[in-house]
Design a protein around this motif. Sequence first.
Motif, PDB file in Angstrom:
ATOM      1  N   VAL A   1       0.842  -1.189   0.000  1.00  0.00           N
ATOM      2  CA  VAL A   1       0.000   0.000   0.000  1.00  0.00           C
ATOM      3  C   VAL A   1       0.878   1.241   0.000  1.00  0.00           C
ATOM      4  N   ALA A   2       0.447   2.230  -0.779  1.00  0.00           N
ATOM      5  CA  ALA A   2       1.155   3.507  -0.788  1.00  0.00           C
ATOM      6  C   ALA A   2       0.136   4.624  -0.614  1.00  0.00           C
ATOM      7  N   PRO A   3       0.404   5.585   0.278  1.00  0.00           N
ATOM      8  CA  PRO A   3      -0.520   6.702   0.455  1.00  0.00           C
ATOM      9  C   PRO A   3      -0.257   7.802  -0.566  1.00  0.00           C
ATOM     10  N   SER A   4      -0.211   7.409  -1.834  1.00  0.00           N
ATOM     11  CA  SER A   4       0.035   8.371  -2.905  1.00  0.00           C
ATOM     12  C   SER A   4      -0.503   7.835  -4.220  1.00  0.00           C
ATOM     13  N   GLY A   5      -1.526   8.514  -4.745  1.00  0.00           N
ATOM     14  CA  GLY A   5      -2.107   8.074  -6.008  1.00  0.00           C
ATOM     15  C   GLY A   5      -1.116   8.146  -7.149  1.00  0.00           C
ATOM     16  N   SER A   6      -0.294   9.161  -7.167  1.00  0.00           N
ATOM     17  CA  SER A   6       0.560   9.308  -8.343  1.00  0.00           C
ATOM     18  C   SER A   6       1.716   8.315  -8.310  1.00  0.00           C
ATOM     19  N   CYS A   7       2.221   7.966  -7.115  1.00  0.00           N
ATOM     20  CA  CYS A   7       3.292   6.960  -7.069  1.00  0.00           C
ATOM     21  C   CYS A   7       2.744   5.585  -7.437  1.00  0.00           C
TER      22      CYS A   7
ATOM     23  N   THR B   1     -13.112  19.354   3.061  1.00  0.00           N
ATOM     24  CA  THR B   1     -13.442  19.213   1.636  1.00  0.00           C
ATOM     25  C   THR B   1     -12.362  18.377   0.985  1.00  0.00           C
ATOM     26  N   TYR B   2     -12.771  17.633  -0.053  1.00  0.00           N
ATOM     27  CA  TYR B   2     -11.864  16.647  -0.640  1.00  0.00           C
ATOM     28  C   TYR B   2     -11.493  17.024  -2.073  1.00  0.00           C
ATOM     29  N   HIS B   3     -10.201  17.035  -2.358  1.00  0.00           N
ATOM     30  CA  HIS B   3      -9.714  17.271  -3.723  1.00  0.00           C
ATOM     31  C   HIS B   3      -9.256  15.948  -4.317  1.00  0.00           C
ATOM     32  N   PRO B   4      -9.898  15.481  -5.378  1.00  0.00           N
ATOM     33  CA  PRO B   4      -9.494  14.223  -5.993  1.00  0.00           C
ATOM     34  C   PRO B   4      -8.291  14.480  -6.896  1.00  0.00           C
ATOM     35  N   THR B   5      -7.137  14.081  -6.499  1.00  0.00           N
ATOM     36  CA  THR B   5      -5.945  14.396  -7.285  1.00  0.00           C
ATOM     37  C   THR B   5      -6.014  13.686  -8.637  1.00  0.00           C
ATOM     38  N   CYS B   6      -5.376  14.296  -9.638  1.00  0.00           N
ATOM     39  CA  CYS B   6      -5.554  13.835 -11.029  1.00  0.00           C
ATOM     40  C   CYS B   6      -5.145  12.386 -11.230  1.00  0.00           C
ATOM     41  N   HIS B   7      -4.043  11.994 -10.625  1.00  0.00           N
ATOM     42  CA  HIS B   7      -3.577  10.629 -10.883  1.00  0.00           C
ATOM     43  C   HIS B   7      -4.458   9.601 -10.178  1.00  0.00           C
ATOM     44  N   SER B   8      -4.975   9.933  -9.004  1.00  0.00           N
ATOM     45  CA  SER B   8      -5.944   9.032  -8.361  1.00  0.00           C
ATOM     46  C   SER B   8      -7.195   8.926  -9.223  1.00  0.00           C
ATOM     47  N   LEU B   9      -7.572  10.073  -9.729  1.00  0.00           N
ATOM     48  CA  LEU B   9      -8.823  10.157 -10.480  1.00  0.00           C
ATOM     49  C   LEU B   9      -8.721   9.481 -11.842  1.00  0.00           C
ATOM     50  N   ARG B  10      -7.646   9.799 -12.597  1.00  0.00           N
ATOM     51  CA  ARG B  10      -7.618   9.392 -14.005  1.00  0.00           C
ATOM     52  C   ARG B  10      -6.639   8.275 -14.315  1.00  0.00           C
TER      53      ARG B  10
ATOM     54  N   GLY C   1     -15.575  26.946   2.908  1.00  0.00           N
ATOM     55  CA  GLY C   1     -15.528  27.209   4.344  1.00  0.00           C
ATOM     56  C   GLY C   1     -14.921  26.064   5.148  1.00  0.00           C
ATOM     57  N   ALA C   2     -14.219  25.157   4.471  1.00  0.00           N
ATOM     58  CA  ALA C   2     -13.660  23.987   5.157  1.00  0.00           C
ATOM     59  C   ALA C   2     -12.497  24.400   6.068  1.00  0.00           C
ATOM     60  N   GLU C   3     -12.327  23.627   7.163  1.00  0.00           N
ATOM     61  CA  GLU C   3     -11.142  23.799   8.004  1.00  0.00           C
ATOM     62  C   GLU C   3      -9.960  23.065   7.406  1.00  0.00           C
ATOM     63  N   PHE C   4     -10.284  21.932   6.755  1.00  0.00           N
ATOM     64  CA  PHE C   4      -9.210  21.118   6.204  1.00  0.00           C
ATOM     65  C   PHE C   4      -9.507  20.736   4.753  1.00  0.00           C
ATOM     66  N   LEU C   5      -8.456  20.788   3.955  1.00  0.00           N
ATOM     67  CA  LEU C   5      -8.510  20.222   2.608  1.00  0.00           C
ATOM     68  C   LEU C   5      -7.860  18.847   2.688  1.00  0.00           C
ATOM     69  N   CYS C   6      -8.583  17.845   2.191  1.00  0.00           N
ATOM     70  CA  CYS C   6      -8.096  16.464   2.253  1.00  0.00           C
ATOM     71  C   CYS C   6      -7.822  15.958   0.838  1.00  0.00           C
ATOM     72  N   ALA C   7      -6.790  15.122   0.700  1.00  0.00           N
ATOM     73  CA  ALA C   7      -6.498  14.488  -0.585  1.00  0.00           C
ATOM     74  C   ALA C   7      -5.709  13.217  -0.318  1.00  0.00           C
ATOM     75  N   GLY C   8      -5.546  12.426  -1.361  1.00  0.00           N
ATOM     76  CA  GLY C   8      -4.812  11.176  -1.228  1.00  0.00           C
ATOM     77  C   GLY C   8      -3.370  11.307  -1.678  1.00  0.00           C
TER      78      GLY C   8
ATOM     79  N   GLY D   1      -6.212  24.217   6.742  1.00  0.00           N
ATOM     80  CA  GLY D   1      -5.147  23.226   6.835  1.00  0.00           C
ATOM     81  C   GLY D   1      -5.286  22.149   5.779  1.00  0.00           C
ATOM     82  N   THR D   2      -4.255  21.350   5.629  1.00  0.00           N
ATOM     83  CA  THR D   2      -4.341  20.225   4.701  1.00  0.00           C
ATOM     84  C   THR D   2      -4.106  18.933   5.476  1.00  0.00           C
ATOM     85  N   MET D   3      -4.807  17.890   5.091  1.00  0.00           N
ATOM     86  CA  MET D   3      -4.616  16.588   5.730  1.00  0.00           C
ATOM     87  C   MET D   3      -4.714  15.488   4.704  1.00  0.00           C
ATOM     88  N   HIS D   4      -3.790  14.554   4.803  1.00  0.00           N
ATOM     89  CA  HIS D   4      -3.872  13.379   3.949  1.00  0.00           C
ATOM     90  C   HIS D   4      -5.045  12.519   4.411  1.00  0.00           C
TER      91      HIS D   4
END
Lengths: 499, 211, 246
Positions: C73-79, C135-144, C203-210, C230-233
């Motif tokens: 398992v890797a906590p990185s979509g692009s890797c 709020t969640y940002h779907p990173t491009c490599h996770s997404l596509r 208005g989110a406190e945290f931006l989340c992404a993978g 803030g940002t959180m994985h």
Amino acid sequence: MSGADNVVWLGTPAFPEAARTALADPQLRANLRRATATIRDRRLAVAAELEDWEELRETAATIKRHTLRHLDHHLLRLEKAVTAAGGVVHWAADAAEANRIVTCLVKATGESEVVKVKSMATQEIGLNEALADAGIRAYETDLAELIVQLGGDRPSHILVPAIHRNRSEIREIFRREMGEWGAPAPEGLTTEPRDLAEAARLHLREKFLRAKVAVSGANFATADTGTVVVVESEGNGRMCLTLPETLITVMGIEKVLPSFADLDVFLQLLPRSSTGERMNPYTSLWTGITDGDGPRNFHLVLLDNGRTATLADEVGRQALACIRCSACLNVCPVYERTGGHAYGSVYPGPIGAVLTPQLVGVENAASLPFASTLCGACYDACPVKINIPEVLVHLRAEAVEAERRDRLLPTSEAIVMKAAAAVLNSPRRLAAVQRLAAFGSRLVARDGRIGALPGPFARWSATRDTPVPARESLRAWWLRTRTPTNGDSRTTAEGKGRR
Amino acid sequence: MNDRDSVLSAIRGALSGVPGSESPDASPLSHGRRVDHAGPDVVGLFARRAAEYRATVVRVPSAGAAAAVARALARTGTRSLVVPPGFPEDLVPAGPWSLLADVPPLTVGQLDAADAVVTTVATAVAVTGTVALDHGPGQGRRVLTLLPDQHICVVRADQIAPDVPEALRLLDPNRPLTLVSGPSATSDIELDRVEGVHGPRTLDIVVVEDA
Amino acid sequence: MRIALFITCFNDTMFPGTGRAVTTLLERLGHTVEFPTGQTCCGQLHFNTGYRPEPLPMVRRFAETFAGYDAVVAPSGSCVGMVRDHHRVVAAQYGDAALAEAVEQVVPTVYELSELLVDVLGVTDVGAHFPHRVTYHPTCHSLRMLRVGDRPLRLLRAVKGIDLVELPDAESCCGFGGTFALKNSDVSNAMLADKMRHVQDTGAEFLCAGDNSCLTHIGGGLSRLRTGVGTMHLAEILAATEGDVR
């Protein structure tokens, strides 16, 4: 003028610099955002109507790739069929030859003006300029091309070349320039698109009615029947393809399809992908010449101009499958911000970033493969499934290798990359660098954040804070807190995996 | 070496990696419609989709066809109507318009001055709301449906193909073909669609159905 | 299940907390996590920047280091995207049949975190508690590249106490793109500005992404502008439980 001069516009700076200029133009950004957002939504809606959309894409991709693998065979079939139907086929290895052929054909008619259907191939070879040099005036008849031509401008989009202009700018161009080229703009011309379209209709009508020669491109040509297809919306295409006595079509050699039956797939995919319509208003298909209907002379010019060099690259050749729908431009986050001019080529956007360097040689457009975040939106949108990110990365490697070949000393980037590779090939060296980075960065950080970074990283840190590397890397934490497992004993040997 | 030979030889050089055993003609996939996009009501779908393109569509029994053509002509105040050779005489309505036959061929000037043209079609496509002309009898030369500002198409219900693949199979590639979906249009100004540029700005479609 | 953690060089150095969170989370779910210390990097930096020979030893090292696990398992979509899509390309470029075979063996065992949780371990409610607006940002490599789809959102929706708000125009790229952010810094900044505006609008406190790389880019901008967002994985939110104080 050589073809390469037109595929890549001379004097255009490298992409990052050209992009900076474009980004500084708020009007341009507003025009682009509005236009690309509109078309994106429309495309998604009409593609979603076809439940076999993915299957259609797959079929189209397969047909295109298979055809390219036997391109000589299909071109010869096309030549035979067109000739049998009364057309004349010409072959042009480069832009100069194509321009020479077209110029001679026009001169042979005794005419000094031609009407033109929008065509990427003729832009690519700089045909209008070559004709002008020979004393022949070429009138663009597509509305957007007319706007570009009257404005002394360059196209910035494959499908909507004047996408960078809004209605007020277009009205100004019409008011200022139409009179110079023919019928002037009507009095009291407003900025309403309907009025502007009407002005174009009036301006071009007299040209259509008196034209004896037309020049077009082609969307497709089918090898079994010799049928040529032009897909359009305004009817300017029909005017050019129907009214003149002589029709000259300039077509890239990659546009051939094996059979008329193949059109079913492409005529479903193209309109939905390009303008977001179920079908474009007019599609014209013709096979050679027809007695009593349309032109009496038909010439088909088959153009190479860098395509065979592209074909020779087994990864890059998929770019030749492009059907010029421009879906990739409309979804590209980079294109949306910079517009087409920043790409410095008649082929802008993601497809341009893979096509242009291949047509002209990657060393002549080395910044283009890097003009992408590799987000992949283009690949998802492409109706013929060109893996644009794959080709971009492939061409980046070609650009880096060209640079390596051409230079005595490595670039600073190459030195950094080599050093990074040495670190990343060794867990021991990586751990050492991690300790160093954690220590060193604390000297410059404030509140756990680094404000300014040195060298090329200054461009990063101009707008972003950077967190400091952790005091303890995960690797160090694991070794400190956990017993090594089998997995560790198996792989901790430093030498393993290194060459 | 001339350009033909040099282009062909460059192609062959570029494709040296393609095995000679691979057949160029092998159609990689079977064609045709794999999924029905049209549904059971092909005629209704055609009428809706063509209307979405801002064609004016009416559905009439065959006895009412000529009257429907007359209404379309009256609506625009037509004074001169082009009638192609082979167009069914019983569909040409009488009215306050002069009739122009294309025999001998009308000049470009005459056509440009004409108000309307009425034609049959070769086929039509329900899913896309398209009419297809092969410019045979009843449809006339391509220019006939290009210069007059109103085009009235008479489409028999049984001529409507469900989708693009079926329609293409009905068309003869050796004839000039024109696929028409709504009146001429442009999206070149801010990608706002505007109907009516160079081609006919008014498209009327009369769908003739017999119960 | 015996799961190897591929932390990725960037997380290892900059965000070890993400690796600790993955470990905490998987152990809480009853699995064994191992950290093969021979691991380094997937080779993406070099591969995507056009340095063709450099990734080869990294690809080789990856295949050897991660062979034989039930899952990696890797906590990185692009890797994970790099491993899944491009390791075989690198092996093929050098015509190394043994490496190609090793790559084929390991690739099917490699998962991005949300894929592992939802598809392999079959969980969406991981027992997390995170009482914040996210709020969640779907990173491009996770997404596509990976097509993780709504897996991260399903995991987040199951988190107790969370106020998950939709990010406008979420699927558009944040403008990071690795070396793109340096080579085309102006375009990158323009894309970043739009992404930050959308994040702030929620208005989110945290931006989340993978993916911490995209989060470093967006978070770096949010920090510079003193937005307080803030940002959180994803792993860190999923690892959080009731007792945690944030």
